[in-house]
Write an enzyme that holds these catalytic residues in place. Structure first.
Site, short mmCIF file in Angstrom:
data_model
loop_
_atom_site.label_atom_id
_atom_site.label_comp_id
_atom_site.label_asym_id
_atom_site.label_seq_id
_atom_site.Cartn_x
_atom_site.Cartn_y
_atom_site.Cartn_z
N ASP A 262 0.96 -1.06 0.52
CA ASP A 262 0.28 0.25 0.09
C ASP A 262 0.89 1.31 0.23
O ASP A 262 2.04 1.27 0.41
CB ASP A 262 -0.95 0.14 1.49
CG ASP A 262 -1.94 0.43 1.28
OD1 ASP A 262 -1.59 1.97 0.09
OD2 ASP A 262 -3.13 0.59 1.66
C1 BGC Z 1 -5.28 3.44 0.09
C2 BGC Z 1 -4.86 2.45 -1.02
C3 BGC Z 1 -4.58 3.30 -2.57
C4 BGC Z 1 -3.42 3.72 -2.44
C5 BGC Z 1 -3.53 4.80 -3.82
C6 BGC Z 1 -3.66 4.04 -0.16
O1 BGC Z 1 -3.79 5.45 0.63
O2 BGC Z 1 -5.14 2.74 1.50
O3 BGC Z 1 -6.45 1.99 -1.40
O4 BGC Z 1 -5.37 2.14 -3.75
O5 BGC Z 1 -3.56 4.58 -1.03
O6 BGC Z 1 -4.24 5.61 -3.93
#
Ligand code: BGC
Length: 734
Positions: A262
């Site tokens: 993530d």
């Molecule tokens: C989120 C993800 C997301 C990623 C990219 C993170 O903060 O938890 O679900 O895909 O950001 O935007």
């Protein structure tokens, strides 16, 4: 002259002048051979470059070899607008406004795997057209508490329902040569302390509740990518967690796709190297960065990793294995044969969004058949509530979108009513309003400084003069509502909506509540309103889909993918004071999540899991069982006759639950094991067939670390919801 040309022809024929296509470029060669060939041509620096971001949403390819970059996009409800190289903010392109599909809670509420395929295929086409090869979604974290700000991005409280819905979504996306990246693996069930909280969960709950949807996505859906979660498990961050990634994902499930962190979820070079992470994104490198190079070079899987490989601390095989997974992603997507080209913002996609929304909206209550609203007589319709005029596709965190259009509920209602009735709007309450998100401006000027009492008085004045009140309220995408990063403060409706509904019900008895939210809310007013419709966040076509149901163009057929309890303490996590924890959170309720907990404690929910009404009536006939006895190698076929005895075409989801009568380990009273949605014309009858096999009777034995079963008696329940059980009967496993 002639002899020269003969010799030349011979040379060509024998391949002396012909240039051989390298295997990795040969789209007909087996993927594993292409991988080994590409790997053998790459320098160690080129390999490391593939393992970490080069910009906010992309990572390097191998320019020298013509291997393309990897481009990711959120997900899961539409294609995120292009952002600046190093920023979250949109870059201001004018060709990237997408179709906003309904939130995944709404998709889950369709209980229709065909809708999940349509969703996946459509959003995959959008991603493909925008030249993305990884879609960051879907999310399948289980609904443990209604306070989780991200529940709207997930598929509810039941592992079976989520499993059945995630598989076709993944397949639909990937049919476009775009990888679905299933997230957030695993145990990301709250936003409070999401980067620091260490989850304690017993193995039964892990395997029976929190993992099945991921496993189905991987094993049945063949997902090509998976995203680690922010939280910790067994004191290790989930993005480089040896238990989750090495032991379970890779070894137990034989996953051969890519593991993506993530954004900002990787914390350590050694753990990232050894515990299953392949690609690192979004790491904050402040303080690590050295100004002469890009900050991306300071990522854990960048220069620090390269150094350890070069000095022999980490063997090259460790890097090669990551690059194999990344190359597999490339050969499955950007460098695959016959990859379609995608489509973007098409009428078909708006239609798909509307169709999914129509099937996902849940009619919770409908006293005196106040819905559908007939428009034949003279009618004065009051529409009250901020959510009738508030955009919901902007905000809420990483799923925020820049949609080509978003039909607001008030506009959908007005369009459906035309000149057949008079529609008057009153705001009723004012929520927190942000003008935009990540540089995407809503373009809405809906600030309102009036006092609460003034707003309520105005709403009541209009309600009093009207035949019917459509209240459109709920939550929104502001922080501490349905929003990533921070959970809700409490279970109540915010912004004094309860007070408003109280006041409205005193002046008009025909109130229809349209709840726009991704979470259950407390409803102290439940008995004072005639109808309640759970309308989720339905994206671009929200207003149209809501109106389609309100005025009966479409018969509602959604069913709840999670329980609406009466109060917060009715949820296990809250009853046991097991949320949100501090550094540690203990999932004390174990496997008893959602209806499993409510039923164990004989607590009646306000609206149960699986509940949803229709404008027609479905009559359940007596099920026929092919046998009442089952052995571990055969199966029982159950055939349930369903008849539409009402006056309108409609869809019903027939649900089959099973409970173990006597077991060594505690088990839920019953668990969803099968469901099917069918459509019936008025008067029509169909048989719904289910197959029960031993797999449906199993539980996870944490001592033996295996799925197992115990012989004896089980109860099979067939119903229209987890509470509305029409028939139950015993079967015996021999
Ligand atoms: C989120 C993800 C997301 C990623 C990219 C993170 O903060 O938890 O679900 O895909 O950001 O935007």
């Amino acid at each position: 002259m002639r002899s020269w040309s003969v010799i030349l022809a011979l040379f060509i024929a024998t391949g002396i002048f012909a240039q051989e296509t390298p295997i990795y470029l040969d789209v007909t060669a087996p993927v594993e051979e292409r991988i080994e060939d590409a790997l053998s041509r790459m320098t160690v620096e080129e390999k490391v470059a593939m393992c970490h971001a080069q910009s906010k949403f992309s990572s390097a390819g191998v320019p020298r070899l013509g291997i393309p970059e990897n481009w990711m996009t959120d997900g899961p409800h539409g294609i995120r607008p292009e952002v600046f190289w190093n920023e979250w903010d949109q870059a201001g392109w004018t060709n990237d406004s997408c179709v906003a599909f309904p939130a995944l809670t709404c998709l889950a509420a369709t209980w229709n795997p065909d809708m999940a395929y349509l969703y996946g295929k459509s959003i995959g086409e959008e991603a493909r057209y925008r030249n993305k090869n990884v879609l960051l979604g879907p999310g399948v974290n289980i609904y443990r508490t209604p306070l989780n700000g991200r529940n709207f991005e997930y598929m509810g409280e039941d592992p079976y329902l989520a499993s059945k819905m995630v598989v076709p979504y993944v397949q639909g996306v990937q049919s476009n040569g775009v990888a679905a990246c299933v997230k957030h693996f695993a145990l990301n069930n709250q936003e409070t302390n999401r980067h620091t909280v260490n989850v304690h969960v017993d193995d039964r709950a892990l395997y029976e509740i929190y993992l099945p949807a991921f496993r189905a996505a991987v094993q049945e859906g063949n997902a090509w990518a998976i995203m680690g979660a922010y939280n910790l498990y067994k004191n290790q961050h989930a993005c480089h967690n040896r238990y989750l990634l090495n032991d379970i994902l890779r070894k137990e499930w034989n996953y051969n796709g890519v593991v993506i962190s993530d954004w900002g979820g990787a914390y350590d070079t050694y753990e990232s190297a050894y515990n299953g992470l392949d690609m690192e994104f979004g790491t904050g490198t402040d303080g690590l960065t050295d100004a002469r190079t890009s900050e991306y070079d300071a990522y854990h899987l960048a220069r620090p990793y390269l150094k350890l490989i070069k000095n022999g601390d980490i063997p090259i095989e460790n890097l090669d294995n990551k690059v194999r997974n990344i190359l597999r992603l490339v050969f499955r997507t950007t460098m695959s044969a016959n990859r379609p080209y995608g489509t973007f913002g098409s009428p078909e996609h708006f239609d798909a969004a509307r169709k999914i929304a129509q099937e996902g909206i849940v009619l919770l209550k409908n006293e005196e058949n106040i819905l559908p609203i007939g428009l034949d007589g003279k009618k004065r319709i009051a529409v009250i509530g901020e959510n009738a005029i508030r955009m919901m596709t902007v905000g809420g965190g990483s799923s925020s979108l820049k949609a080509k259009h978003e039909i607001l509920p008030l506009d959908g209602i007005k369009a459906a009513v035309g000149n057949k009735a008079e529609v008057t709007f009153a705001r009723g309450y004012v929520g927190k309003i942000s003008v935009g998100y990540n540089g995407v401006d809503t373009g809405q000027a809906i600030e309102d400084n009036r006092e609460k009492d003034t707003l309520i008085a105005e709403a009541c004045r209009i309600a009093e003069m009207s035949d019917i009140v459509i209240f459109v309220g709920g939550l929104n995408k502001e922080i501490h509502q349905d929003c990533e990063g921070l959970d809700r403060y409490d279970f109540q409706l915010p912004y004094a909506q309860n007070e408003l509904l109280d006041a409205l019900s005193k002046v008009n008895e025909n109130i229809v509540v349209v709840l726009v939210s991704g979470n259950a809310v407390e409803m102290p007013w439940v008995d004072n309103v005639k109808s309640i419709m759970q309308a989720w966040y339905c994206g671009s076509e929200a207003g149209n889909a809501i109106a389609d149901i309100l005025f009966g163009k479409v018969n509602p057929s959604g069913k709840l993918p999670f329980s609406f309890a009466r109060k917060l303490d009715d949820y296990g996590a809250h009853a046991l004071d097991a949320y949100p924890g501090d550094r540690d959170v203990y999932y004390k309720e174990g496997i008893f999540v959602g209806y499993r907990w409510l039923e164990k404690n004989k607590t009646k929910p306000l609206f149960p899991f699986g509940h949803g009404l229709s404008y027609t009536i479905f009559k359940y006939g007596k099920p026929v069982f092919s046998s009442r006895e089952l052995s571990s190698s055969d199966s029982i076929v159950v055939s349930v006759p369903i008849r539409n005895t009402g006056g309108m075409k409609g869809k019903e989801t027939v649900q089959l639950y099973i409970g173990d009568k006597k077991s060594t380990l505690p088990r839920p009273l019953k668990e969803l094991k099968a469901f099917r949605k069918i459509e019936l014309q008025p008067g029509e009858e169909k048989n719904v067939d289910f197959k029960i096999s031993v797999a449906d009777l199993m539980f996870f034995d944490d001592v033996r670390h295996a799925w197992t079963y115990e012989t004896g008696k089980f109860v099979v329940y067939i119903g229209a919801s987890s509470e509305d059980i029409k028939y139950s009967t015993e079967i015996t496993l021999k």
